[in-house]
Design a protein around this motif. Structure first.
Motif, PDB file in Angstrom:
ATOM      1  N   ILE A 425      40.668  38.147  44.392  1.00  0.00           N
ATOM      2  CA  ILE A 425      39.799  37.321  43.547  1.00  0.00           C
ATOM      3  C   ILE A 425      38.334  37.656  43.798  1.00  0.00           C
ATOM      4  N   ILE A 426      37.963  37.796  45.057  1.00  0.00           N
ATOM      5  CA  ILE A 426      36.570  38.116  45.400  1.00  0.00           C
ATOM      6  C   ILE A 426      36.181  39.487  44.858  1.00  0.00           C
ATOM      7  N   HIS A 427      37.113  40.437  44.889  1.00  0.00           N
ATOM      8  CA  HIS A 427      36.869  41.767  44.322  1.00  0.00           C
ATOM      9  C   HIS A 427      36.486  41.651  42.847  1.00  0.00           C
ATOM     10  N   GLY A 428      37.223  40.850  42.104  1.00  0.00           N
ATOM     11  CA  GLY A 428      36.889  40.636  40.700  1.00  0.00           C
ATOM     12  C   GLY A 428      35.534  39.969  40.526  1.00  0.00           C
ATOM     13  N   LEU A 429      35.248  38.995  41.395  1.00  0.00           N
ATOM     14  CA  LEU A 429      33.982  38.265  41.295  1.00  0.00           C
ATOM     15  C   LEU A 429      32.776  39.144  41.610  1.00  0.00           C
ATOM     16  N   ILE A 462      30.079  32.508  36.426  1.00  0.00           N
ATOM     17  CA  ILE A 462      30.857  32.863  37.623  1.00  0.00           C
ATOM     18  C   ILE A 462      31.963  31.845  37.864  1.00  0.00           C
ATOM     19  N   ILE A 463      31.695  30.567  37.626  1.00  0.00           N
ATOM     20  CA  ILE A 463      32.733  29.539  37.809  1.00  0.00           C
ATOM     21  C   ILE A 463      33.859  29.731  36.785  1.00  0.00           C
ATOM     22  N   ILE A 464      33.491  30.010  35.535  1.00  0.00           N
ATOM     23  CA  ILE A 464      34.512  30.242  34.505  1.00  0.00           C
ATOM     24  C   ILE A 464      35.318  31.496  34.835  1.00  0.00           C
ATOM     25  N   LEU A 465      34.641  32.549  35.296  1.00  0.00           N
ATOM     26  CA  LEU A 465      35.353  33.776  35.679  1.00  0.00           C
ATOM     27  C   LEU A 465      36.301  33.531  36.851  1.00  0.00           C
ATOM     28  N   ILE A 470      41.785  33.532  38.803  1.00  0.00           N
ATOM     29  CA  ILE A 470      42.896  32.851  39.490  1.00  0.00           C
ATOM     30  C   ILE A 470      44.142  32.854  38.609  1.00  0.00           C
ATOM     31  N   LEU A 471      43.954  32.568  37.319  1.00  0.00           N
ATOM     32  CA  LEU A 471      45.080  32.596  36.382  1.00  0.00           C
ATOM     33  C   LEU A 471      45.680  34.001  36.268  1.00  0.00           C
ATOM     34  N   GLU A 472      44.813  35.015  36.253  1.00  0.00           N
ATOM     35  CA  GLU A 472      45.294  36.395  36.154  1.00  0.00           C
ATOM     36  C   GLU A 472      46.062  36.815  37.399  1.00  0.00           C
ATOM     37  N   VAL A 473      45.613  36.367  38.577  1.00  0.00           N
ATOM     38  CA  VAL A 473      46.334  36.688  39.817  1.00  0.00           C
ATOM     39  C   VAL A 473      47.693  35.980  39.827  1.00  0.00           C
ATOM     40  N   PHE A 474      47.728  34.747  39.307  1.00  0.00           N
ATOM     41  CA  PHE A 474      49.005  34.054  39.141  1.00  0.00           C
ATOM     42  C   PHE A 474      49.980  34.918  38.336  1.00  0.00           C
ATOM     43  N   ALA A 475      49.490  35.428  37.200  1.00  0.00           N
ATOM     44  CA  ALA A 475      50.330  36.253  36.329  1.00  0.00           C
ATOM     45  C   ALA A 475      50.778  37.528  37.040  1.00  0.00           C
ATOM     46  N   GLU A 476      49.891  38.130  37.811  1.00  0.00           N
ATOM     47  CA  GLU A 476      50.236  39.363  38.537  1.00  0.00           C
ATOM     48  C   GLU A 476      51.291  39.108  39.611  1.00  0.00           C
ATOM     49  N   LEU A 477      51.195  37.970  40.279  1.00  0.00           N
ATOM     50  CA  LEU A 477      52.219  37.638  41.276  1.00  0.00           C
ATOM     51  C   LEU A 477      53.574  37.409  40.607  1.00  0.00           C
ATOM     52  N   TYR A 541      43.451  27.156  42.709  1.00  0.00           N
ATOM     53  CA  TYR A 541      43.353  28.002  43.906  1.00  0.00           C
ATOM     54  C   TYR A 541      44.290  27.495  45.004  1.00  0.00           C
ATOM     55  N   GLN A 542      44.350  26.174  45.176  1.00  0.00           N
ATOM     56  CA  GLN A 542      45.250  25.609  46.176  1.00  0.00           C
ATOM     57  C   GLN A 542      46.711  25.910  45.840  1.00  0.00           C
TER      58      GLN A 542
END
Length: 557
Positions: A425-429, A462-465, A470-477, A541-542
């Protein structure tokens, strides 16, 4: 010849997966629907281009009809189609040059160099044929309907359309293959790929120039038409420099005559002859560039104790994982060119658009700046652009897929899944912040925005991103694409990436439409855009950390 045909079929199935789609239509309807949906999104992305070219050709036909020169619509469409397929073809040639890990498997097979070269050319050709078909259709259909043409006209047009990409692609391979050979001699294949990729910036600027010429058509159509159709005008000069375009136009316009049939045969003969010349002169050079293309250069420098301690220092695990993400993205040119490069590409194209509009756009901007709500709308537009740019990098949407088969080894390491996912997530940010910095610099340069507006844009975007990532990482998992033989597939054939980009585009567009429709002009909107995504991000995130802890070890290749 049988080996060549088999190799072509193998490459087509490997890249486009046609046989897989047919199989899914029979046995896995759900997966087939996903694939067809992806194809639908790709076709939908051409809608703006189709509308623009169709409007241009309609206007051009109406202006040329009174002087009986409407055939120039067909010639102009052929020239534009050829030019665009050449520019996009250069990028396609670069992107598909090293494909399917040839150095490991394909080169060990008893195939001749021209077999491989023909197969690779076919892959590029099929991609460009679709692009040429879209552009050609806008002119061919306009001319055919308005001129009352018959069936033979459309048959000739289809044959010409399918042949058009061949010559530009041949020229593209004549340019790129020696460059790749030079890169191999320098032992800097990745460097050459990066340099070639940045050619897209120049091509993007040229595309923007041509687009602006078309969008300005309505402002002074007679003047632009004069530039196009006058003796030694753009169309005349181009058809002289690239005479096959004039041959193709005559084959289409004079349909139903012996002359048309002869011109059709000549055009096809030129295209096939160009391909034959390419295969006979460049196949061995191309084959040589593939040999050792996947080798890693050995570093034989001996390290002393002091240097060893420097390279093995202990540091925070999260920082190490973030550093790994950045290095992996930069190590593979395909990932950078198809991802973070968009952050640099789109702003340059936007800047080129402002430049090519000359003083007219500056005058319009000055008028807008005097509007009492200008700052409000500028902030919203800037937020939308930053969010779109950040999502278009596809970093979070492909974060697991890019690991490929190496993910099995990652699971065996003593890594906390929560830190691993957080680093993604931080990499994307990081690139989201870079996108914000570029847009904010443009805002400061063109619009002189104040510090408060700058902070509002930065924090909100940045907050919207963060929420989107987070949603995209959910999908990737949930749905990672780990089984691939070509790094491009981790991005270009990843449904998570497509949904991420088009989903973000749709949300930004819908949100903007609602603001305009309901005339929302409250500064409380910015508070809502900060608070609501922030709350959602914290909750998601949690849940993501909890899900990652379990799902991380369940993922199988």
């Amino acid at each position: 010849m049988n080996k060549a045909i088999s190799t072509v079929k193998f490459y087509i199935n490997s890249v486009f997966g046609f046989s897989g789609l047919v199989r899914d239509l029979k046995y896995n309807k759900k997966k087939a629907v996903k694939t067809l949906g992806l194809l639908g999104l790709i076709l939908f992305s051409f809608s703006g281009l189709i509308t623009m070219f169709t409007a241009f050709n309609l206007k051009m036909y109406d202006l040329l009809k009174p002087i009986n020169q409407q055939g120039l619509v067909v010639l102009n469409t052929i020239i534009i189609s050829t030019a665009f397929t050449f520019f996009i073809g250069i990028l396609t040639v670069i992107a598909t040059y090293f494909l399917n890990q040839e150095g490991d498997i394909i080169l060990s097979l008893p195939l001749k160099p021209w077999n491989l070269f023909l197969a690779k050319f076919t892959i590029s050709f099929l991609s460009e044929a679709l692009f040429a078909f879209v552009i050609m259709a806008t002119g061919i259909i306009v001319y055919g309907i308005k001129n009352g043409e018959g069936v033979l006209y459309y048959i000739n047009s289809l044959l010409i359309t399918l042949t058009i990409p061949m010559i530009p692609l041949v020229i593209g391979y004549f340019i790129i293959t020696p460059i790749m050979k030079f890169g191999k001699l320098l032992k800097k294949k990745d460097f050459i790929m990066y340099i070639s990729g940045f050619l897209a910036l120049g091509l993007g600027v040229l595309f923007q120039y041509l687009t602006n010429q078309m969008t300005n058509f309505d402002k002074n159509p007679e003047l632009i038409m004069q530039k196009l159709t006058a003796p030694n005008g753009l169309i005349d000069l181009t058809s002289k420099l690239y005479y096959p375009a004039a041959i193709a136009a005559k084959a289409i316009i004079n349909n139903g005559t012996l002359e048309s049939f002869v011109y059709l045969l000549i055009f096809i003969a030129i295209a096939v002859g160009a391909l034959f010349l390419l295969l006979t002169t460049m196949s061995n050079i191309y084959y040589d560039t593939l040999i050792g293309s996947t080798e890693v250069q050995k570093n034989i420098k001996r390290m002393d104790e002091k240097e060893l301690k420097k390279t093995t220092i202990k540091r925070n695990l999260l920082i190490t994982l973030i550093d790994r993400e950045l290095k992996l993205m930069n190590r593979e040119p395909v990932y950078f060119i198809n991802g973070p490069m968009v952050i640099f590409l789109l702003p340059i194209i936007m800047g080129a658009s402002l430049f090519f509009q000359n003083n007219s756009i500056l005058f319009d901007i000055k008028k807008l700046m005097n509007h009492p709500d200008f700052s409000y709308y500028l902030n919203l537009i800037s937020i939308g652009i930053i969010v779109f740019l950040g999502a278009s990098t596809s970093i979070a949407a492909t974060c697991i897929s890019r690991e490929g088969r190496a993910f099995e080894f990652i699971k065996s390491l003593p890594i906390n899944p929560k830190l691993y996912i957080t680093a993604k997530i931080i990499h994307g940010l990081i690139f989201g912040i870079l996108a914000a910095a570029i847009i904010l610099i443009m805002d400061l340069a063109f619009f002189k925005i104040d510090t408060i507006s700058l902070l509002i844009i930065l924090i909100t975007s940045i907050i919207i991103l963060t929420m989107i990532f987070i949603l995209e990482v959910f999908a990737e998992l949930k749905w990672p694409k780990l089984n691939w033989d070509n790094p491009q597939k981790a991005i270009k054939q990843n449904i998570n990436e497509v949904v991420g980009i088009f989903g973000t585009m749709g949300i930004v567009g819908l949100f903007g439409a609602l603001i305009v429709k309901f005339n929302i002009k409250s500064n409380g909107l910015f508070i809502a855009l900060i608070v609501i995504p922030l709350i959602i991000s914290v909750i998601l995130y949690q849940k993501l950390l909890s899900y990652a802890d379990k799902r991380f070890y369940e993922i199988e290749i």
